[in-house]
Design a protein around this motif. Structure first.
Motif, mmCIF file in Angstrom:
data_model
loop_
_atom_site.group_PDB
_atom_site.id
_atom_site.type_symbol
_atom_site.label_atom_id
_atom_site.label_comp_id
_atom_site.label_asym_id
_atom_site.label_seq_id
_atom_site.Cartn_x
_atom_site.Cartn_y
_atom_site.Cartn_z
ATOM 1 N N TYR A 26 0.805 -1.220 0.000
ATOM 2 C CA TYR A 26 0.000 0.000 0.000
ATOM 3 C C TYR A 26 0.837 1.270 0.000
ATOM 4 O O TYR A 26 0.551 2.218 0.713
ATOM 5 N N CYS A 27 1.864 1.292 -0.776
ATOM 6 C CA CYS A 27 2.703 2.484 -0.897
ATOM 7 C C CYS A 27 2.255 3.230 -2.155
ATOM 8 O O CYS A 27 2.433 2.746 -3.267
ATOM 9 N N ASN A 28 1.688 4.400 -1.986
ATOM 10 C CA ASN A 28 1.099 5.130 -3.100
ATOM 11 C C ASN A 28 1.994 6.210 -3.683
ATOM 12 O O ASN A 28 1.527 7.079 -4.402
ATOM 13 N N LYS A 29 3.277 6.172 -3.381
ATOM 14 C CA LYS A 29 4.206 7.170 -3.922
ATOM 15 C C LYS A 29 5.388 6.546 -4.653
ATOM 16 O O LYS A 29 6.089 7.217 -5.378
ATOM 17 N N LYS A 31 7.517 4.665 -7.362
ATOM 18 C CA LYS A 31 7.443 4.327 -8.784
ATOM 19 C C LYS A 31 8.403 3.200 -9.167
ATOM 20 O O LYS A 31 8.246 2.568 -10.193
ATOM 21 N N SER A 49 -0.511 -3.911 -3.828
ATOM 22 C CA SER A 49 -1.306 -2.679 -3.870
ATOM 23 C C SER A 49 -0.463 -1.411 -3.875
ATOM 24 O O SER A 49 -0.727 -0.469 -3.144
ATOM 25 N N CYS A 50 0.573 -1.391 -4.691
ATOM 26 C CA CYS A 50 1.394 -0.193 -4.884
ATOM 27 C C CYS A 50 1.094 0.323 -6.294
ATOM 28 O O CYS A 50 1.823 0.029 -7.242
ATOM 29 N N LYS A 51 0.020 1.044 -6.439
ATOM 30 C CA LYS A 51 -0.476 1.440 -7.759
ATOM 31 C C LYS A 51 0.534 2.169 -8.634
ATOM 32 O O LYS A 51 0.619 1.890 -9.819
ATOM 33 N N PRO A 52 1.312 3.129 -8.130
ATOM 34 C CA PRO A 52 2.240 3.852 -9.014
ATOM 35 C C PRO A 52 3.469 3.052 -9.451
ATOM 36 O O PRO A 52 4.186 3.470 -10.336
#
Length: 99
Positions: A26-29, A31, A49-52
């Motif tokens: 869950y890290c959203n920053k 890349k 769940s690390c979208k970027p």
């Protein structure tokens, strides 16, 4: 993590000798996980769940890494919900210990 500043401030090509397991959730920053190139003894990488997240190991200078396989010791690799993941590494490499 700014691996470029780590690289400039050390004479050692690797700085995380003891790091064996990496789990990032869950890290959203983030890349990329290029700092993993500086942990030669890692055996397990897990992300969820690390979208970027677009790359695992991206731009590591060849001068620093040579022809080293950044995944030579890796045994476990688990990726979940990484919608934007494009590559693991910039060129094909073997995973000799992957289970």
């Amino acid at each position: 993590m700014d691996y470029k500043s780590v690289e400039q401030n050390t004479s050692q090509p690797f700085v995380f000798h003891s790091l064996k397991k990496i789990y990032i959730y869950y890290c959203n920053k983030l890349k990329d996980l290029t700092f993993l190139a500086f942990a030669p003894n890692r055996k397990s990488i897990g992300t969820d769940s690390c979208k970027p997240l677009e790359e695992i190991v991206s731009d590591v200078p060849e001068v620093r890494m040579g022809n080293l396989n950044p995944f030579a010791q890796l045994q476990y690799l688990r990726f979940f919900s990484l919608q934007n993941l494009k590559s693991i590494y910039r060129k094909p490499v073997p995973f000799p210990h992957l289970r």
